[in-house]
Design an enzyme around this catalytic site. Sequence first.
Site, mmCIF file in Angstrom:
data_model
loop_
_atom_site.group_PDB
_atom_site.id
_atom_site.type_symbol
_atom_site.label_atom_id
_atom_site.label_comp_id
_atom_site.label_asym_id
_atom_site.label_seq_id
_atom_site.Cartn_x
_atom_site.Cartn_y
_atom_site.Cartn_z
ATOM 1 N N GLY B 69 0.806 -1.216 0.000
ATOM 2 C CA GLY B 69 0.000 0.000 0.000
ATOM 3 C C GLY B 69 0.842 1.271 0.000
ATOM 4 O O GLY B 69 0.521 2.240 -0.697
ATOM 5 N N THR B 70 1.897 1.279 0.772
ATOM 6 C CA THR B 70 2.733 2.480 0.845
ATOM 7 C C THR B 70 3.281 2.836 -0.529
ATOM 8 O O THR B 70 3.236 3.990 -0.965
ATOM 9 C CB THR B 70 3.882 2.263 1.845
ATOM 10 O OG1 THR B 70 3.329 2.108 3.142
ATOM 11 C CG2 THR B 70 4.846 3.443 1.839
ATOM 12 N N ASN B 138 -7.676 4.158 8.911
ATOM 13 C CA ASN B 138 -7.071 2.989 9.539
ATOM 14 C C ASN B 138 -7.235 2.974 11.059
ATOM 15 O O ASN B 138 -7.280 1.920 11.676
ATOM 16 C CB ASN B 138 -5.587 2.913 9.194
ATOM 17 C CG ASN B 138 -4.858 4.205 9.457
ATOM 18 O OD1 ASN B 138 -5.260 5.263 8.971
ATOM 19 N ND2 ASN B 138 -3.802 4.150 10.244
ATOM 20 N N GLN B 166 -7.532 0.138 3.694
ATOM 21 C CA GLN B 166 -8.312 -0.457 4.788
ATOM 22 C C GLN B 166 -9.696 -0.930 4.347
ATOM 23 O O GLN B 166 -10.239 -1.856 4.928
ATOM 24 C CB GLN B 166 -8.448 0.540 5.947
ATOM 25 C CG GLN B 166 -7.162 0.794 6.716
ATOM 26 C CD GLN B 166 -6.640 -0.438 7.453
ATOM 27 O OE1 GLN B 166 -7.337 -1.434 7.623
ATOM 28 N NE2 GLN B 166 -5.387 -0.376 7.870
ATOM 29 N N SER B 189 -3.712 -3.104 -0.676
ATOM 30 C CA SER B 189 -2.633 -3.902 -0.117
ATOM 31 C C SER B 189 -3.157 -5.292 0.176
ATOM 32 O O SER B 189 -4.276 -5.447 0.664
ATOM 33 C CB SER B 189 -2.150 -3.235 1.176
ATOM 34 O OG SER B 189 -1.400 -4.149 1.935
ATOM 35 N N HIS B 191 -2.073 -7.770 2.319
ATOM 36 C CA HIS B 191 -2.111 -8.353 3.670
ATOM 37 C C HIS B 191 -3.184 -7.734 4.553
ATOM 38 O O HIS B 191 -3.468 -8.244 5.632
ATOM 39 C CB HIS B 191 -0.730 -8.265 4.334
ATOM 40 C CG HIS B 191 -0.336 -6.904 4.800
ATOM 41 N ND1 HIS B 191 -0.376 -6.548 6.127
ATOM 42 C CD2 HIS B 191 0.117 -5.812 4.137
ATOM 43 C CE1 HIS B 191 0.037 -5.294 6.251
ATOM 44 N NE2 HIS B 191 0.345 -4.832 5.061
ATOM 45 N N THR B 227 11.143 -7.442 -10.573
ATOM 46 C CA THR B 227 10.409 -8.701 -10.713
ATOM 47 C C THR B 227 9.241 -8.743 -9.733
ATOM 48 O O THR B 227 9.400 -8.444 -8.556
ATOM 49 C CB THR B 227 11.354 -9.887 -10.440
ATOM 50 O OG1 THR B 227 12.398 -9.858 -11.423
ATOM 51 C CG2 THR B 227 10.623 -11.214 -10.520
ATOM 52 N N CYS B 311 5.596 4.705 16.388
ATOM 53 C CA CYS B 311 6.724 4.917 15.479
ATOM 54 C C CYS B 311 7.556 3.650 15.460
ATOM 55 O O CYS B 311 7.267 2.700 16.159
ATOM 56 C CB CYS B 311 7.528 6.131 15.887
ATOM 57 S SG CYS B 311 8.600 5.836 17.294
#
Lengths: 354, 367
Positions: B69-70, B138, B166, B189, B191, B227, B311
Amino acid sequence: MRILVAMSGGVDSSVVAATLKQEGHEVIGATLQLYDHGQAVSKPGACCAGRDILDARAVADRLDIPHYVIDAEERFRSSVMASFADSYARGETPVPCVACNQGVKFTDLLSMARDLGCEAMATGHYVRRVEGEGRAELHRPADLSRDQSWFLFATTQDQLDYLRFPLGDMPNKEAVRQKAQEFGLAIAAKPDSQDICFVPSGTYASVVEKLRPETNGAGEIVDETGRVLGQHEGIARYTVGQSKRLGDIHTKDGRRQIVKRIDATTRRIIVGPKESAGRIEFALRDMNWLIEPLLEGVRCHVQIRAREVSREAWVYPLADGAKVVLDEPAMPAPGQACVLYQGSRVLGGGFILS
Amino acid sequence: MTVYLDANATEILRDGAMAAMLDAVRLTGNPSSVHGPGREARRLLEAARETIGRFWNAGPEQVVFTSGGTEANALAIHAFGEGRRLLIGATEHDAVRMASPDHEVLPVLSDGSLCLQALETALQRGGPALVCAMAANNETGILHPIETVRMLCTRYGALLHVDAVQLAGRHVEGEARLTVEGLTSLAISGHKAGGIKGAGALVLGAEGHVAPMLRGGGQERGRRGGTQALPAIASMAAAFELAAAQDWAPIAALRDRVDEAALSCGAIITGGGDRPRLPNTTSLILHGVSAQTQLMMLDLAGYAVSTGSACSSGKVTASHVLQAMGLDDDAACAIRVSLPWNATESQIDGFILAYRDMAGRLGKKAA
């Protein structure tokens, strides 16, 4: 029992955690984040910088214990760093480690430990806690070269009852490192922390000047009659009783000069010959007693600096502090701690008044 | 045994997603190779691409696989933000906020939803713009009114990127299914839907070139070099299919039970709980009790929840999401409970007991 260990990421508190775990206790590790590592200069060896948090976490992982990082930045800034700078601005020489132990560690973290249902909190300090008659006593450790009792004099009786200092009986640091190695801890050879943790490489004056800009700036160095002898670059750079940074004024008429007084309002450093500088009597504020309250004077040893032999004295209770009468004159520096001992036991202590 | 209630950090792996991953792991070929093993790998990759595209009403050519996602969010901002004003919701994830240091912040209302008036005012100021708005937050699970945001962006000719990380795979009762139609792009994303970690995608509103961040060997039609992580991608596709087929009502009912119990202990639901929310998520404020302490107590009691913002050191700080919603001290007193797709009643019974015990011990002290 469930016990919280204050883990700094250094060898000492890591060995404490490992030892308690080995003894079968339910150990919870906690590391305080005291200031923004990114803002301070990277300084391995100083307490709780970014690197140290990662080390503490790695040790906790190795020991398979839960570990938490506690954000204490704001509290540290207001209760330790600000008063550190304020004290310098008053012309004193503060001991920030005492304020940190007293507030962030033994008040905040300790109350968190109680919230979590822990029966005790342990640290890697080199002091001994002895079960006395009824309540716990604080003593100097077996290894006097590591003695941290002076920094812990402000621990209250309630806190002391709850605290544990498993390293107090260790014969020396080498033995602690040896244990770290036996436990397989990667930090076994990590250098000791030094100086004041939030001050990069000993330049505390620049930290003070950033927090209290008015302490920054030149002023006069004068003798006791007010005669100007020279200039200085900020009062925070001087400590009563020392002759550091006096330059040419270091010696006058063949006699060694030391700082006798710091006048924060006029920004003057007052110097005088070393042999005439001592005092017999001085007062203490914010006393903490680890014995029953005194009704009359007590004969004891007092230690007025972190690294110094203790001196024989009488200490008398006052309504809002105590009065110290030394057998021999000395140079107490305002803002420093004066800790009272009988043998190895800490009776209490306070901060030296100007 | 720990009860896992932190699905918004990462979902519990779905069996079918694990099976798809294992099938892909056994393949040797590189999807870019021209020989037989390469073709075999490519067949799997393209099947996954079709599945993912279909999920959002997009063709396979509109799907660009990324590492997660990032990266998908960063790629959108990199590709579409160039030369445009960046208008970014105040409660967006750091994956979006940090990808665009020079953005204008769009405020949210106290219920957590994007302030549409502020958005319109910002759009009226003119100039080409890219708006970034998350489908679901999130930390709180609160949905932004994406349909209205989309209409406003269309009206003023602005591009719209939606962080759907999310929301993807979860269904909100009474809400229309989000598709990529009318959007510039959306990020997902694997996961977060029950796949393994390591794959995500940027789904484009229309087929087209996207300026790559990684040029490399020109994979993904020159839009993302490197890849492809085939096992993670296959697992993501399987996870989305399973998630789409899931009935989320029982999960929402369990979440509502958590809310009720928390309210009865004096907790507050962040944002009030009236806006549409993800079925599995709630954010609970226990006034005067630091999120850090709550998290530690629940962890030691065997319940894994989170605070929205830890963090990398693990330090818990006040949440920017809650601060943006106008909470001051309480912004450091909220925990996020996010139920995994397979949460059970007995797990939630246990959690409620642990939460009551914690609130009883700490809540009183703070009051």
